[in-house]
Design a protein around this motif. Structure first.
Motif, mmCIF file in Angstrom:
data_model
loop_
_atom_site.group_PDB
_atom_site.id
_atom_site.type_symbol
_atom_site.label_atom_id
_atom_site.label_comp_id
_atom_site.label_asym_id
_atom_site.label_seq_id
_atom_site.Cartn_x
_atom_site.Cartn_y
_atom_site.Cartn_z
ATOM 1 N N ARG A 68 -69.725 -25.920 37.770
ATOM 2 C CA ARG A 68 -69.347 -25.541 36.410
ATOM 3 C C ARG A 68 -70.504 -25.620 35.418
ATOM 4 O O ARG A 68 -70.586 -24.848 34.482
ATOM 5 N N ASN A 168 -59.976 -29.664 49.921
ATOM 6 C CA ASN A 168 -58.799 -29.492 50.769
ATOM 7 C C ASN A 168 -57.600 -29.194 49.888
ATOM 8 O O ASN A 168 -56.987 -30.095 49.340
ATOM 9 N N ILE A 169 -57.295 -27.910 49.708
ATOM 10 C CA ILE A 169 -56.111 -27.510 48.957
ATOM 11 C C ILE A 169 -55.195 -26.785 49.936
ATOM 12 O O ILE A 169 -55.403 -25.616 50.215
ATOM 13 N N ARG B 141 -56.726 -27.467 37.808
ATOM 14 C CA ARG B 141 -56.898 -28.186 39.078
ATOM 15 C C ARG B 141 -56.790 -29.691 38.853
ATOM 16 O O ARG B 141 -57.367 -30.230 37.922
ATOM 17 N N LYS B 171 -49.076 -27.627 43.492
ATOM 18 C CA LYS B 171 -49.663 -26.282 43.588
ATOM 19 C C LYS B 171 -51.111 -26.254 43.132
ATOM 20 O O LYS B 171 -51.838 -25.335 43.451
ATOM 21 N N THR B 173 -53.253 -29.019 43.375
ATOM 22 C CA THR B 173 -53.909 -30.246 43.818
ATOM 23 C C THR B 173 -55.037 -29.995 44.803
ATOM 24 O O THR B 173 -54.878 -29.241 45.757
ATOM 25 N N VAL B 174 -56.183 -30.629 44.549
ATOM 26 C CA VAL B 174 -57.272 -30.709 45.532
ATOM 27 C C VAL B 174 -57.183 -32.100 46.127
ATOM 28 O O VAL B 174 -57.241 -33.089 45.391
ATOM 29 N N TYR B 175 -57.037 -32.196 47.452
ATOM 30 C CA TYR B 175 -56.893 -33.503 48.081
ATOM 31 C C TYR B 175 -58.249 -34.081 48.433
ATOM 32 O O TYR B 175 -59.073 -33.410 49.035
ATOM 33 N N GLN B 181 -63.827 -40.094 45.885
ATOM 34 C CA GLN B 181 -64.036 -38.650 45.833
ATOM 35 C C GLN B 181 -63.242 -38.019 44.683
ATOM 36 O O GLN B 181 -63.723 -37.089 44.043
ATOM 37 N N TYR B 185 -64.955 -35.800 41.810
ATOM 38 C CA TYR B 185 -64.506 -34.445 41.454
ATOM 39 C C TYR B 185 -64.321 -34.333 39.939
ATOM 40 O O TYR B 185 -64.680 -33.333 39.337
ATOM 41 N N GLY B 189 -66.731 -32.424 36.741
ATOM 42 C CA GLY B 189 -66.081 -31.409 35.915
ATOM 43 C C GLY B 189 -65.516 -30.244 36.720
ATOM 44 O O GLY B 189 -65.084 -29.246 36.156
ATOM 45 N N GLU B 190 -65.520 -30.362 38.066
ATOM 46 C CA GLU B 190 -65.009 -29.258 38.888
ATOM 47 C C GLU B 190 -63.486 -29.222 38.893
ATOM 48 O O GLU B 190 -62.887 -28.218 39.229
ATOM 49 N N VAL B 191 -62.852 -30.324 38.551
ATOM 50 C CA VAL B 191 -61.396 -30.331 38.366
ATOM 51 C C VAL B 191 -61.120 -30.767 36.925
ATOM 52 O O VAL B 191 -61.971 -31.347 36.268
ATOM 53 N N ASP B 192 -59.914 -30.434 36.439
ATOM 54 C CA ASP B 192 -59.603 -30.698 35.034
ATOM 55 C C ASP B 192 -59.030 -32.091 34.816
ATOM 56 O O ASP B 192 -59.010 -32.582 33.692
#
Lengths: 218, 261
Positions: A68, A168-169, B141, B171, B173-175, B181, B185, B189-192
């Motif tokens: 990002r 992993n989604i 995310r 829907k 979710t990044v696991y 980890q 993430y 800033g790659e997930v909100d």
């Protein structure tokens, strides 16, 4: 009820990644065979590097390039495109690791072609594009086909960089290698075993195809 | 022939010394050194490193080697015979599974510390979503620990189920493979948003806490510790566990944001 999604996303990602690396690798290999000296060594080395680097290094570099906060990531974000944590991230990771296998196979195959054939075509006035598609590709096809099979199998097996870049989604980026890792970490050994069997079968088929095309060469 | 004999002898020698090194070694000052292998939930890594440093001043003869991972991952490793003497899990569940398989030394299990669960966002994010808000479109995310192997993920699942938004959150979710980890993430800033223990969030300067889960929305987050059965020196393991439950170690846990159980 078994969720077959990992198989479909794995095949989709591997096929697209193989196509991408096929086009780029052929274009680069075609250039490299005309090079010599230090530039050739540098380009050849760079193109082979993803094969020997740890997947974690590739994942790290891809995060820096497409993340990002990177210029590329911000440019793509302006068009509403996200690479990280989408299946396109998985495609890019797979394409990068598959590329060297495709590139090396293509370069070796192109180098083996008798240059007098190409020169003859040139004196007859054929365009470079025409020479490439009607002479170079058909003559080096067995080698290129072997590269295709190898890079497809490598793309299918990509795990490390994919986990870092695509995450992993389940239902979006959860490829077979990710499904195997998370199933075995959670103690779902039956599920992990089934995916192992499937990936063994698909990869073996790819290798069998490679041997078959190489066998026809002789 | 001679070469093979020499090689075989070298092999025997190296095996022999390794065996001795693993069990006990005479230290320089003549005290017998002992190894203790500690497998612990990764959310405890910073505080346990500090604890071990403090323990070393009281028991200089003990060398504690640490393995930090998700509780689920460690549970699998112990089941498969990993050399771990003491296990500290982030949830009762993973310890229960080891107990069912008789891998926990009887009578050694005890609660060590307590933690709580928070929503974190990258510090650039302006709004402050609650757990329920994560289902809204403002969050694209969400990073969570993988439910069956990462306790922080399973506690988060319970909170979302309690709030009635589990389906929507799943829907997006990044696991992650462990709670560290998840933190990474969010930091990148790659997930909100993400859900981690409050101790993880406090330790990071890159994230902001926006909500805290109420205690009645999930199982209590109590870290059980126990000695692993069939691993030689149970006495040393129990001694260390007793010290962790004692006032000196509990004080260290408090400075890292943990509560006493």
């Amino acid at each position: 009820m078994m969720d077959w999604f990992p198989l479909w996303i794995s095949l989709k990602v591997s096929v697209i990644a193989t196509c991408v690396s096929f086009v780029v690798a052929l274009a680069v290999a075609r250039r490299v065979i005309g090079m010599s000296g230090i530039s050739r060594t540098v380009v050849d080395g760079l193109c082979t590097l993803p094969m020997v680097l740890p997947p974690s290094v590739l994942g790290f570099l891809l995060l820096i390039i497409f993340g990002r906060s990177s210029p590329v990531g911000q440019l793509l974000a302006r068009f509403g495109i996200r690479i990280i944590f989408t299946w396109w991230g998985a495609v890019i990771a797979a394409a990068v690791v598959a590329f060297p296998l495709m590139y090396r196979s293509a370069r070796v195959a192109l180098e083996r072609i008798d240059s007098s054939i190409v020169n003859a075509a040139r004196t007859l006035g054929l365009s470079e594009w025409r020479i490439f598609f009607t002479i170079l590709i058909p003559l080096s096809w067995p080698g290129i086909a072997a590269g295709l099979a190898l890079s497809f199998a490598r793309a299918l097996g990509e795990f490390g960089a994919t986990l870092m870049v695509a995450g992993n989604i389940p239902g979006q980026t959860g490829t077979i290698p990710l499904a195997i890792y998370f199933a075995s970490e959670s103690g779902r050994l039956g599920e992990a075993g089934l995916w192992v069997a499937i990936i063994l079968a698909v990869s073996f088929t790819a290798m069998a195809v490679m041997n078959w095309t190489e066998g026809r060469k002789r | 022939m001679k070469i093979i004999a020499v090689l075989a002898a070298c092999l025997c020698l190296s095996c022999g010394t390794r065996e001795a090194g693993g069990k006990a070694e005479k230290g320089r000052v003549g005290v017998e050194r002992k190894d203790l292998r500690l497998g612990a939930a990764i959310s405890l890594s910073s505080v346990l490193d500090t604890c071990i440093h403090a323990y070393k001043t009281i028991h200089p003869d003990i060398d504690i080697h640490t393995i930090y991972s998700s509780a689920g991952s460690l549970q699998r490793q112990i089941e498969n015979g990993a050399p771990i003497d003491v296990f500290i899990s982030a949830s009762a569940e993973h310890m229960n599974r080891l107990e069912e398989k008789n891998l926990v030394a009887i009578g050694t299990r005890r609660p060590i510390v307590r933690n709580s669960l928070v929503v974190i966002v990258p510090k650039e994010r302006i709004d402050s979503p609650s757990f329920a808000d994560l289902s809204l479109p403002a969050t694209i995310r969400v990073a969570l620990g993988e439910f069956s192997s990462v306790p922080a993920g399973r506690y988060a699942e319970q909170v979302f189920a309690h709030e009635g938004v589990l389906e929507e959150v799943l829907k997006k979710t990044v696991y992650a493979k462990d709670v560290r980890q998840v933190l990474y993430y969010v930091e990148s800033g790659e997930v909100d948003a993400g859900v981690v223990y409050s101790t993880e969030a406090i330790a990071s300067t890159q994230v902001r806490i926006t909500a805290r889960a109420k205690a009645d929305t999930h199982e209590p987050i109590i870290y059980p510790g126990a000695a692993i059965a069939g691993r030689g020196d149970i006495e040393q393991a129990v001694l260390f566990l007793d010290w962790l439950s004692g006032p000196e170690a509990q004080e260290l846990f408090h400075t890292y944001g943990f509560d006493s159980p």
